[in-house]
Write a protein that holds these residues in place. Structure first.
Motif, PDB file in Angstrom:
ATOM      1  N   MET A   1      -9.601 -11.311   6.014  1.00 31.85           N
ATOM      2  CA  MET A   1     -10.635 -11.987   5.239  1.00 31.85           C
ATOM      3  C   MET A   1     -10.016 -12.958   4.233  1.00 31.85           C
ATOM      4  O   MET A   1     -10.497 -14.081   4.053  1.00 31.85           O
ATOM      5  N   TYR A   2      -8.946 -12.522   3.574  1.00 29.46           N
ATOM      6  CA  TYR A   2      -8.261 -13.407   2.621  1.00 29.46           C
ATOM      7  C   TYR A   2      -7.675 -14.621   3.331  1.00 29.46           C
ATOM      8  O   TYR A   2      -7.787 -15.751   2.850  1.00 29.46           O
TER       9      TYR A   2
ATOM     10  N   ILE B   1     -16.513 -21.024   2.059  1.00 31.92           N
ATOM     11  CA  ILE B   1     -17.282 -19.817   2.387  1.00 31.92           C
ATOM     12  C   ILE B   1     -16.807 -18.693   1.468  1.00 31.92           C
ATOM     13  O   ILE B   1     -15.900 -17.917   1.802  1.00 31.92           O
ATOM     14  N   LYS B   2     -17.398 -18.591   0.291  1.00 29.82           N
ATOM     15  CA  LYS B   2     -16.920 -17.661  -0.724  1.00 29.82           C
ATOM     16  C   LYS B   2     -17.149 -16.200  -0.363  1.00 29.82           C
ATOM     17  O   LYS B   2     -16.451 -15.318  -0.845  1.00 29.82           O
ATOM     18  N   ILE B   3     -18.134 -15.952   0.493  1.00 25.85           N
ATOM     19  CA  ILE B   3     -18.444 -14.557   0.825  1.00 25.85           C
ATOM     20  C   ILE B   3     -17.283 -13.884   1.555  1.00 25.85           C
ATOM     21  O   ILE B   3     -17.090 -12.670   1.451  1.00 25.85           O
TER      22      ILE B   3
ATOM     23  N   GLY C   1     -13.038  -9.555   1.337  1.00 20.96           N
ATOM     24  CA  GLY C   1     -11.654  -9.115   1.220  1.00 20.96           C
ATOM     25  C   GLY C   1     -11.413  -8.353  -0.065  1.00 20.96           C
ATOM     26  O   GLY C   1     -10.769  -7.294  -0.064  1.00 20.96           O
ATOM     27  N   LYS C   2     -11.928  -8.868  -1.164  1.00 23.71           N
ATOM     28  CA  LYS C   2     -11.747  -8.206  -2.459  1.00 23.71           C
ATOM     29  C   LYS C   2     -12.443  -6.851  -2.475  1.00 23.71           C
ATOM     30  O   LYS C   2     -11.889  -5.865  -2.983  1.00 23.71           O
ATOM     31  N   PHE C   3     -13.644  -6.779  -1.917  1.00 22.34           N
ATOM     32  CA  PHE C   3     -14.373  -5.511  -1.870  1.00 22.34           C
ATOM     33  C   PHE C   3     -13.608  -4.486  -1.037  1.00 22.34           C
ATOM     34  O   PHE C   3     -13.551  -3.297  -1.391  1.00 22.34           O
ATOM     35  N   GLY C   4     -12.982  -4.939   0.064  1.00 19.50           N
ATOM     36  CA  GLY C   4     -12.195  -4.032   0.898  1.00 19.50           C
ATOM     37  C   GLY C   4     -11.010  -3.452   0.145  1.00 19.50           C
ATOM     38  O   GLY C   4     -10.683  -2.273   0.298  1.00 19.50           O
ATOM     39  N   VAL C   5     -10.357  -4.271  -0.694  1.00 16.56           N
ATOM     40  CA  VAL C   5      -9.233  -3.796  -1.488  1.00 16.56           C
ATOM     41  C   VAL C   5      -9.703  -2.767  -2.515  1.00 16.56           C
ATOM     42  O   VAL C   5      -9.028  -1.762  -2.761  1.00 16.56           O
TER      43      VAL C   5
END
Length: 308
Positions: free
Chosen positions: A22-23, A32-34, A39-43
């Motif tokens: 995702m990153y 596409i900021k989502i 990626g951040k949510f997954g971390v």
């Protein structure tokens, strides 16, 4: 609950794998900021899963889970993801996650897949580890490793981005804003100026990476210093000597000297640009030798509960 811990470790690996892609995708498609948010949510979820694993081991075994290589690798990955999220929140740029997430993922993979099952199991503490110093010394050392690894990764990224470019940085000391030797008076009305605008944005990114690398290493270095001092006090309590030139101690000192030299050159501005970044990149290798490589030698006083 070993089954729960194994499931969470596998889930953490999968989460970090997805986050890494995702990153990387968000860098290719920055509008596409989502994707970056996924990626951040997954971390974040991966960090919480590691927290649950370590907490469960702490609760079930009755001591802080840093007694063997498996637990320390999990704690290192936990530290990396925490620092990554803090830095991402500071600079609002997905490049931190794109660089750091693969390292955290490979650490989890090595801990969960490469290590034998017997080495992943918690075992009774050896006498030398039955001390309150276990939590203080080992946790601080591993957090210093995580911080220095991330700061060094940023220096490596700086070297890659500035490859073949003449970048002049000024005012690089901690607490000062870096400046780049470019013309900041840019108009957005012509194609030539649009190219200048892109160059300006790239230079701002280079400036941010360089300054953030410096600040991150500047945080990791005192942690390393405190960890070494705490280890010396613990060694005197356990073995009757503050320093024995054990391989782990020797490499910890080498690591300290390299990053001390890096910070000294940056504070005194004797080196600018790529030279200190090269030194920090060397530090990246030395940290891994100190943390992991020494244990494969099977020698010294720091091999209990690790690799034999």
């Amino acid at each position: 609950m070993p089954n729960l811990q194994n499931s969470l470790a596998n889930y953490t690996f999968f989460n970090l794998l997805v986050s890494m892609f995702m990153y990387w995708t968000s860098i290719a498609f920055p509008k596409i900021k989502i994707i970056k948010n996924i990626g951040k949510f997954g971390v974040i979820i991966a960090n919480l899963a590691i927290t649950i694993i370590l907490s469960d081991r702490w609760w079930s075994e009755g001591y802080f889970p840093l007694s063997n290589l498996y637990e320390s690798l999990l704690f290192l990955s936990w530290g990396l993801t925490i620092i990554q999220l803090i830095l991402e929140n500071k600079i609002k740029n997905q490049i931190i996650g794109a660089v750091t997430t693969p390292v955290s993922m490979f650490i989890i993979a090595f801990a969960s897949i490469s290590l034998p099952v017997d080495m992943q199991k918690a075992a009774p503490l050896v006498p030398a580890l039955k001390s309150n110093w276990l939590m203080m010394h080992v946790s601080i050392m591993i957090m210093s490793y995580a911080t220095l690894i991330l700061g060094s990764l940023l220096s490596i990224l700086f070297l890659i981005i500035t490859q073949g470019k003449n970048v002049v940085l000024q005012g690089n000391s901690i607490g000062n804003n870096s400046r780049l030797d470019i013309n900041a008076n840019i108009s957005e009305t012509s194609p030539v100026n649009l190219d200048k605008n892109r160059q300006h944005n790239q230079m701002n990114l280079i400036e941010t990476i360089d300054n953030l690398s410096y600040r991150t290493i500047g945080l990791g270095f005192p942690l390393l210093t405190i960890g070494i001092i705490a280890g010396a006090v613990w060694a005197n309590e356990a073995w009757g000597t503050y320093w024995s030139w054990d391989p782990k101690e020797t490499w910890a000192l080498i690591t300290w000297l390299i990053f001390a030299a890096y910070l000294h050159t940056r504070i005194n501005k004797s080196w600018q640009g790529r030279k200190p970044a090269i030194l920090a990149s060397v530090g990246f290798v030395v940290v891994w030798v100190c943390y992991l490589g020494v244990n494969f030698l099977g020698k010294g006083l720091h091999n209990y509960g690790w690799l034999s």
